[in-house]
Design an enzyme around this catalytic site. Structure first.
Site, short mmCIF file in Angstrom:
data_model
loop_
_atom_site.label_atom_id
_atom_site.label_comp_id
_atom_site.label_asym_id
_atom_site.label_seq_id
_atom_site.Cartn_x
_atom_site.Cartn_y
_atom_site.Cartn_z
CE LYS A 140 31.70 -10.79 10.85
NZ LYS A 140 31.38 -9.52 10.17
NE ARG A 150 37.16 -9.43 7.41
CZ ARG A 150 36.87 -9.01 8.64
NH1 ARG A 150 37.35 -9.65 9.68
NH2 ARG A 150 36.10 -7.95 8.82
NE ARG A 201 31.16 -1.44 14.45
CZ ARG A 201 31.59 -2.51 13.80
NH1 ARG A 201 31.08 -3.70 14.09
NH2 ARG A 201 32.49 -2.41 12.85
NE ARG A 209 35.97 -1.44 14.14
CZ ARG A 209 35.74 -2.67 13.71
NH1 ARG A 209 35.08 -3.52 14.47
NH2 ARG A 209 36.16 -3.08 12.53
NE ARG A 231 35.53 -2.40 7.96
CZ ARG A 231 34.76 -2.14 9.00
NH1 ARG A 231 34.33 -0.93 9.24
NH2 ARG A 231 34.41 -3.11 9.81
P1 AMP Z 1 36.79 -6.70 12.09
O1 AMP Z 1 36.91 -6.21 13.48
O2 AMP Z 1 36.55 -8.17 12.03
O3 AMP Z 1 35.79 -5.91 11.29
O4 AMP Z 1 38.22 -6.46 11.39
C1 AMP Z 1 38.78 -5.17 11.29
C2 AMP Z 1 39.92 -5.17 10.29
O5 AMP Z 1 40.94 -6.08 10.72
C3 AMP Z 1 39.55 -5.63 8.88
O6 AMP Z 1 38.98 -4.59 8.11
C4 AMP Z 1 40.92 -6.06 8.36
O7 AMP Z 1 41.74 -4.94 8.06
C5 AMP Z 1 41.52 -6.75 9.59
N1 AMP Z 1 41.12 -8.17 9.64
C6 AMP Z 1 40.30 -8.76 10.56
N2 AMP Z 1 40.15 -10.07 10.31
C7 AMP Z 1 40.87 -10.33 9.19
C8 AMP Z 1 41.09 -11.50 8.41
N3 AMP Z 1 40.54 -12.68 8.72
N4 AMP Z 1 41.91 -11.39 7.32
C9 AMP Z 1 42.49 -10.22 6.99
N5 AMP Z 1 42.30 -9.08 7.67
C10 AMP Z 1 41.50 -9.11 8.77
#
Ligand code: AMP
Length: 222
Positions: free
Chosen positions: A13, A88, A127, A160, A171
């Site tokens: 994404k 999410r 990644r 990360r 996840r």
């Molecule tokens: P991402 O970079 O989008 O993969 O997000 C990394 C982490 O941030 C996720 O695994 C969650 O712990 C938190 N996070 C990101 N977006 C959300 C969301 N919309 N709702 C809840 N937690 C989020």
């Protein structure tokens, strides 16, 4: 335009968001980026969310909705934006709907990046992100020209914390339970476009871009 990039972690994404931004000026709203910065800077928010993010769990809805609302109220988001990683959960989907109503905005389309478990696991474990500018690299598909250094700014590339194998599993479990129901939710609203995210980035981008054109969502941006 307001669009959502929806899909499992590792579906690409963020990469597609960057590709779109190479063509048009449009900001991205990514709670994940905001949360990671807060953790890195050690702010109050960072301390509060660290345990969730590092464990691969979702941060509570009210907190994420608040962060998102603060963002999209800012001036530079008024001409449109893309959501990467929001909503999410179904609750976040509802919160977005009421937020849009209050702000007199409209969600135009949801792009669902569908990918197999093998694709996701492979992409996430290879990644690497830039610790300075956040640019995404992949050791297999988009390796840096100089080892461990970002092609864009020369910053140090890091893995990360939540891209480690055990956290990836968590996840994906969270994704299947909490986020996947949003696919049906938006399908029923007839605003869902499915993209085959197992394919290479050129194809994923081409499919997304052509659909944006078809929906006439790029007018005013090109
Ligand atoms: P991402 O970079 O989008 O993969 O997000 C990394 C982490 O941030 C996720 O695994 C969650 O712990 C938190 N996070 C990101 N977006 C959300 C969301 N919309 N709702 C809840 N937690 C989020």
């Amino acid at each position: 335009m307001i669009i959502i990039l929806l899909g499992p972690p590792g579906a690409g994404k963020g990469t597609i968001a960057n590709e779109i931004r190479k063509k048009i000026e449009i900001p991205v709203v990514s709670p994940g980026d905001v949360l990671r910065s807060a953790i890195q800077e050690g702010t109050g928010l960072g301390k509060e969310v660290q345990k969730y993010v590092n464990a691969g769990k979702l941060v509570p809805d009210d907190l994420v909705v608040k962060i998102t609302e603060e963002r999209i109220r800012q001036k530079e988001y008024q001409q449109g934006f893309m959501f990467d990683g929001f909503p999410r959960t179904i609750q976040q989907g509802h919160a977005l709907e009421s937020l849009n109503q209050r702000l007199e905005k409209r969600l135009d389309q949801v792009f669902y990046f569908q990918a197999s478990y093998e694709t996701i696991a492979e992409r996430l474990s290879s990644r690497r992100v830039c610790s300075q500018c956040g640019a995404i690299h992949n050791l297999n598909y988009n390796p840096p020209r100089i080892a461990d250094r970002c092609d864009v700014c020369g910053g140090k590339l890091v893995q990360r914390d939540d891209d480690q194998e055990e956290t990836i599993k968590k996840r994906l479990e969270v994704y299947n339970n909490e986020t996947l129901p949003l696919v049906d939710y938006y399908y029923e609203q007839k605003i869902l476009t499915r993209i085959d995210a197992n394919r290479d980035v050129e194809y994923r981008f081409k499919d997304t871009w052509e659909r944006l054109m078809e929906l006439n969502l790029l007018k005013g941006n090109l």
